[in-house]
Design a protein around this motif. Structure first.
Motif, short mmCIF file in Angstrom:
data_model
loop_
_atom_site.label_atom_id
_atom_site.label_comp_id
_atom_site.label_asym_id
_atom_site.label_seq_id
_atom_site.Cartn_x
_atom_site.Cartn_y
_atom_site.Cartn_z
N VAL A 59 12.98 -0.59 -3.69
CA VAL A 59 12.10 0.44 -3.13
C VAL A 59 10.97 -0.15 -2.31
CG1 VAL A 59 10.36 2.16 -3.73
CG2 VAL A 59 12.59 2.26 -4.79
N MET A 60 10.28 -1.13 -2.86
CA MET A 60 9.10 -1.66 -2.17
C MET A 60 9.48 -2.43 -0.91
SD MET A 60 7.28 -0.12 -4.18
CE MET A 60 5.72 -0.38 -3.35
N GLN A 107 8.20 6.91 -11.86
CA GLN A 107 6.83 6.46 -11.59
C GLN A 107 6.73 5.72 -10.27
OE1 GLN A 107 4.42 7.49 -13.81
NE2 GLN A 107 6.22 8.54 -14.64
N LEU A 108 7.85 5.38 -9.66
CA LEU A 108 7.83 4.69 -8.37
C LEU A 108 7.38 5.65 -7.27
CD1 LEU A 108 11.20 2.75 -8.71
CD2 LEU A 108 8.93 1.71 -8.60
N PRO A 109 6.77 5.13 -6.21
CA PRO A 109 6.29 5.98 -5.11
C PRO A 109 7.43 6.45 -4.22
CG PRO A 109 5.85 3.68 -4.60
CD PRO A 109 6.41 3.70 -5.99
N VAL A 110 8.21 7.43 -4.71
CA VAL A 110 9.38 7.93 -3.98
C VAL A 110 9.30 9.45 -3.87
CG1 VAL A 110 10.87 6.01 -4.61
CG2 VAL A 110 10.75 8.01 -6.10
N THR A 157 9.67 9.06 7.20
CA THR A 157 10.98 9.00 6.56
C THR A 157 10.82 9.02 5.04
OG1 THR A 157 11.71 7.58 8.39
CG2 THR A 157 13.16 7.73 6.47
N LYS A 158 11.51 9.93 4.38
CA LYS A 158 11.41 10.02 2.93
C LYS A 158 12.18 8.89 2.26
CE LYS A 158 10.79 15.04 2.84
NZ LYS A 158 11.36 16.34 2.42
N ASP A 197 0.85 -1.19 0.00
CA ASP A 197 0.00 0.00 0.00
C ASP A 197 0.89 1.24 0.00
OD1 ASP A 197 -1.87 1.94 0.25
OD2 ASP A 197 -2.73 1.24 2.13
N SER A 198 1.06 1.84 -1.18
CA SER A 198 1.95 3.00 -1.30
C SER A 198 1.30 4.28 -0.82
CB SER A 198 2.40 3.16 -2.76
OG SER A 198 1.28 3.32 -3.61
#
Length: 470
Positions: A454-455, A145-148, A128-129, A121-122
């Protein structure tokens, strides 16, 4: 590698003569897309070949070696530090596995595999960034496009090696190199390289000159090609992630890596231990290399002021002292990409001095923040080579006590100064189940990781933050 290049050129000549690829035996095709690359170790000039590989195996190297970093960037399985790599049968079919813990496995033949999908669940808000480590501009549109929350490390070196491939000073001193080949006279700009010119084969110098003329044929000032390629590469990354911040690390090639670029053997010393020698900030201020660095700054200024990409941030790597950092800051200000021009300046925290004397670095450099480079921090704390960390009887890594103590101190000092402090080293990517929890306990601002982790890191951060709040 030269043999591979010569073989590839020979195939292209045969194809141009009308020979069909199917008529060339596999043994003579040298290297094709999807092949397995097996070698001692890699350097930046290998990158075009590496991008075609389905698996990379090296006899030398560790988690932070060139082969490992490039493989992670492109999502290519890699097994590094494999002592029996060169014993693999040439042209054999193998299956490589990097999904079984810290140890990579190479199986004979084709092996079946399964894909496990994990839903994340993004939309869960994190304190924390999470940021990305990126290198190749062409991947930035997909990575964005990644949730970053932005880019915590953009490596200029990948642009220099993949898009330029020529030593920057070959552009600066192009006319004098042409003059040297024609008259054997050494111009004033080449005086520091007289000895290297005398022992370098003329064909090597000729190749560098021809490469510059061929690539920059439309430029009256050959420096323009270098500047354009750099500003286009960095500009693409900044544009892809805008308005999220993009932290660009200024060039940090070591002398052995610069030597592999065309013309590099003319301008680079042959150092015994380039990892802790002429690199980072010390290069920028050196009279011989400064003209090359100024091209870099011209490109960065164009990204910020011509392209209008106000999410550009700059980071100084391998900065040994506050005084050295201050001198670099002044040089950035002169080229309108320093604190005076509202371009946020960071220092890469990768030396013990960066932590111990953090307050002076912050003051003299007018820092906006810092980013911990755990790869080099391990190397400089324990006096080990990061290319062969696994080769020691008692190996150390970012989880070792002295490194974690330094990281905790760095986070505390930057946080007390009210500045951002993140990490862009490989530790969170390599140990996503354990290292983010330690960093959150320290109070870190952001964690920058490779796209493929990332995930996993996001899950780890969410769990660690939940535990700290309970």
């Amino acid at each position: 590698y030269e043999e591979v290049l010569e073989g590839t050129r020979a195939i292209r000549r045969r194809l141009a003569e009308g020979v069909r690829l199917e008529e060339i035996t596999h043994e003579n095709r040298v290297f094709e897309e999807g092949d397995v690359l097996v070698t001692e170790m890699t350097t930046p000039d290998w990158e075009p070949l590496m991008k075609q590989a389905s698996l990379i195996v090296t006899r030398k190297g560790g988690r932070t070696s060139h082969a490992a970093i490039i493989a992670r960037e492109f999502g290519i399985p890699a097994i590094v530090g494999c002592s029996e790599a060169m014993d693999l049968e040439n042209l054999a079919t193998v299956t490589g596995s990097c999904a079984e813990g810290d140890t990579g496995f190479i199986y004979s033949g084709n092996h079946p595999f399964e894909i496990e999908e994990i839903e994340v669940d993004s939309n869960v808000k994190l304190n924390t960034k999470i940021k990305l480590n990126v290198g190749f501009p062409t991947k930035s549109l997909a990575d964005s496009q990644l949730p970053v929350d932005g880019v915590g490390l953009a490596r200029i070196e990948f642009v220099l090696s993949a898009e330029v491939g020529i030593h920057p000073l070959a552009f600066v001193h192009h006319q004098e190199l042409v003059q040297y080949l024609e008259t054997n006279e050494v111009g004033p700009g080449l005086q520091p390289y007289v000895e290297a010119l005398e022992i370098t084969d003329e064909s090597v110098i000729q190749s560098a000159v021809e490469a510059v003329e061929r690539r920059a044929c439309s430029y009256e000032d050959k420096r323009g090609l270098f500047i354009d390629k750099l500003r286009e590469g960095v500009g693409l990354i900044c544009a892809a992630f805008h308005p999220r911040p993009v932290l660009v690390r200024l060039s940090d090639f070591k002398s052995n890596e610069y030597r592999e670029l065309l013309g590099g053997r003319i301008f680079e010393p042959n150092e015994e231990n380039p990892m802790i020698a002429w690199r980072g900030a010390s290069r920028y201020l050196d009279g011989n290399f400064k003209p090359a660095f100024e091209m870099e700054l011209e490109a960065m200024a164009s990204v910020r002021h011509d392209f209008g990409l106000d999410n550009l941030q700059l980071m100084v790597p391998f900065c040994r002292s506050p005084e050295e950092g201050e001198a670099v800051k002044n040089l950035l200000n002169e080229h309108n990409v320093g604190p005076d021009s509202k371009v946020p300046l960071f220092v890469m925290v990768e030396l013990p001095s960066n932590v111990i004397d953090a307050e002076n670095f912050i003051e003299k450099m007018e820092l906006y923040g810092g980013s911990i480079g755990s790869n080099d921090l391990v190397q400089t704390i324990y006096a080990v080579s990061r290319d062969d960390l696994e080769g020691y009887q008692h190996p150390v890594d970012a989880r070792s006590p002295a490194v974690k103590s330094m990281i905790r101190d760095a986070v505390r000092k930057f946080t007390q100064a009210g500045l951002e402090i993140g990490i862009c080293g490989q530790a969170p990517s390599d140990y996503p189940d354990e290292f983010p929890e330690f960093l959150i306990d320290c109070g870190i601002s952001s964690i920058s990781v490779t796209p493929d982790t990332v995930m996993a890191v996001r899950i780890s951060i969410a769990k660690a933050e939940a535990n700290s709040n309970s």
